[in-house]
Motif scaffolding. Structure first.
Motif, PDB file in Angstrom:
ATOM      1  N   GLY A 201      79.433 -39.217  17.916  1.00  0.00           N
ATOM      2  CA  GLY A 201      78.626 -38.917  18.970  1.00  0.00           C
ATOM      3  C   GLY A 201      77.219 -38.343  18.405  1.00  0.00           C
ATOM      4  O   GLY A 201      76.048 -38.404  18.851  1.00  0.00           O
ATOM      5  N   ALA A 202      77.581 -37.361  17.543  1.00  0.00           N
ATOM      6  CA  ALA A 202      76.065 -36.639  16.965  1.00  0.00           C
ATOM      7  C   ALA A 202      75.303 -37.508  16.200  1.00  0.00           C
ATOM      8  O   ALA A 202      74.127 -37.523  16.227  1.00  0.00           O
ATOM      9  CB  ALA A 202      76.606 -35.419  16.069  1.00  0.00           C
ATOM     10  N   VAL A 203      76.011 -38.463  15.329  1.00  0.00           N
ATOM     11  CA  VAL A 203      75.260 -39.523  14.643  1.00  0.00           C
ATOM     12  C   VAL A 203      74.412 -40.410  15.583  1.00  0.00           C
ATOM     13  O   VAL A 203      73.451 -40.702  15.400  1.00  0.00           O
ATOM     14  CB  VAL A 203      76.324 -40.306  13.546  1.00  0.00           C
ATOM     15  CG1 VAL A 203      75.744 -41.464  12.997  1.00  0.00           C
ATOM     16  CG2 VAL A 203      76.801 -39.300  12.700  1.00  0.00           C
ATOM     17  N   GLN A 204      75.394 -40.992  16.716  1.00  0.00           N
ATOM     18  CA  GLN A 204      74.702 -41.735  17.437  1.00  0.00           C
ATOM     19  C   GLN A 204      73.592 -41.340  18.275  1.00  0.00           C
ATOM     20  O   GLN A 204      72.481 -41.805  18.386  1.00  0.00           O
ATOM     21  CB  GLN A 204      75.757 -42.396  18.456  1.00  0.00           C
ATOM     22  CG  GLN A 204      75.287 -43.618  19.320  1.00  0.00           C
ATOM     23  CD  GLN A 204      74.750 -44.679  18.968  1.00  0.00           C
ATOM     24  OE1 GLN A 204      75.568 -45.254  18.247  1.00  0.00           O
ATOM     25  NE2 GLN A 204      73.473 -44.963  18.864  1.00  0.00           N
ATOM     26  N   LEU A 205      73.798 -39.840  18.605  1.00  0.00           N
ATOM     27  CA  LEU A 205      72.510 -39.328  19.283  1.00  0.00           C
ATOM     28  C   LEU A 205      71.379 -39.438  18.425  1.00  0.00           C
ATOM     29  O   LEU A 205      70.271 -39.536  18.930  1.00  0.00           O
ATOM     30  CB  LEU A 205      73.152 -38.021  19.556  1.00  0.00           C
ATOM     31  CG  LEU A 205      72.056 -36.914  20.400  1.00  0.00           C
ATOM     32  CD1 LEU A 205      71.749 -37.581  21.776  1.00  0.00           C
ATOM     33  CD2 LEU A 205      72.279 -35.658  20.836  1.00  0.00           C
ATOM     34  N   PHE A 206      71.405 -38.788  17.192  1.00  0.00           N
ATOM     35  CA  PHE A 206      70.301 -38.873  16.616  1.00  0.00           C
ATOM     36  C   PHE A 206      69.693 -40.288  16.055  1.00  0.00           C
ATOM     37  O   PHE A 206      68.326 -40.187  16.100  1.00  0.00           O
ATOM     38  CB  PHE A 206      70.243 -37.962  15.312  1.00  0.00           C
ATOM     39  CG  PHE A 206      70.997 -38.660  13.950  1.00  0.00           C
ATOM     40  CD1 PHE A 206      72.166 -38.314  13.415  1.00  0.00           C
ATOM     41  CD2 PHE A 206      69.892 -39.521  13.347  1.00  0.00           C
ATOM     42  CE1 PHE A 206      72.504 -38.918  12.143  1.00  0.00           C
ATOM     43  CE2 PHE A 206      70.528 -40.228  11.987  1.00  0.00           C
ATOM     44  CZ  PHE A 206      71.681 -39.919  11.430  1.00  0.00           C
ATOM     45  N   VAL A 207      70.554 -41.203  16.067  1.00  0.00           N
ATOM     46  CA  VAL A 207      69.964 -42.368  16.135  1.00  0.00           C
ATOM     47  C   VAL A 207      69.072 -42.835  17.097  1.00  0.00           C
ATOM     48  O   VAL A 207      68.095 -43.480  17.195  1.00  0.00           O
ATOM     49  CB  VAL A 207      71.060 -43.595  15.596  1.00  0.00           C
ATOM     50  CG1 VAL A 207      70.773 -45.026  15.752  1.00  0.00           C
ATOM     51  CG2 VAL A 207      71.687 -43.492  14.407  1.00  0.00           C
TER      52      VAL A 207
END
Length: 239
Positions: A201-207
């Motif tokens: 979720g964190a990676v998708q959020l910053f993307v």
């Protein structure tokens, strides 16, 4: 896949959308391109130099595609698309790498760079086409603004800014509905790869947030290029 492609072509033809052949070509190209990428990427990601070259190729293709979508003017006018895509993507990619959020590894850089370049490509081509369409259809209003004393740039931007700004709506909708309507590829891919839901979720959020920044910058730069008359249609209004 073949059945879905035939169905897409049939629907485009039945609905008289005018893109039946384009759908077929796009599907065929996707098969060839993904096969080539699957073969090449296995050894590209092991070298930072080859990774940088691969990203440069993606950038070049995006510039060519977005430039041709914006305007079919002859010559090298399509190359102006390098400005919105580059100004949007490069600072964000450098920030992600410099902060350590994105590891300095080919396997991390290639997909993230591809996502950002793809977003900038879409925003650039959509904003450019919509802005130029608006100027063509409302050229009388542009002339009226010029008659009232506005500068060329200001007159053009006054007419086309709102239309171009709608190009950010898809990215906004995707960010607003993430997790509720859609589960984007980065999130699902990390989960399938064994990452925890929080990390995915964190990676998708910053993307997603990076895409908003990249596409917003791309649209602003496209408007500036069109406002200054650097990107225009072959036959368009003139002062």
């Amino acid at each position: 896949m073949a059945v879905l492609l035939v169905a897409a072509v049939a629907v485009a033809g039945w609905g008289r959308l005018g893109h039946g052949r384009a759908v077929l070509r796009a599907g065929a190209r996707a098969v060839v391109q993904l096969a080539a990428v699957a073969f090449v990427i296995t050894w590209v990601v092991h070298s930072l130099w080859l990774t940088a070259l691969f990203v440069l190729v993606m950038f070049s293709v995006a510039v060519r595609t977005a430039g041709r979508r914006m305007s079919d003017a002859p010559g090298w006018s399509w190359a102006w698309a390098a400005a919105p895509i580059g100004v949007g993507v490069l600072p964000v990619l450098a920030l992600l790498l410099g902060s350590g959020l994105l590891p300095l590894k080919g396997l991390s850089i290639v997909p993230v760079a591809g996502i950002l370049i793809g977003g900038a490509l879409s925003a650039t081509s959509l904003a450019g086409r919509r802005a130029l369409d608006e100027l063509t259809q409302r050229h009388g209003e542009v002339e009226a603004a010029l008659a009232l004393g506005l500068e060329d740039r200001d007159a053009r931007l006054e007419i086309c800014r709102t239309a171009a700004a709608t190009s950010l709506v898809p990215a906004l909708d995707q960010t607003r509905t993430v997790g509720l309507v859609t589960l984007p590829g980065a999130f699902v891919g990390m989960l399938l790869g064994g990452a925890s839901p929080v990390a995915a979720g964190a990676v998708q959020l910053f993307v997603l947030v990076a895409l908003l920044a990249v596409e917003g910058v791309a649209i602003v730069v496209v408007l500036e290029l069109i406002g200054r008359g650097l990107v225009r249609r072959p036959v368009q209004w003139r002062r």
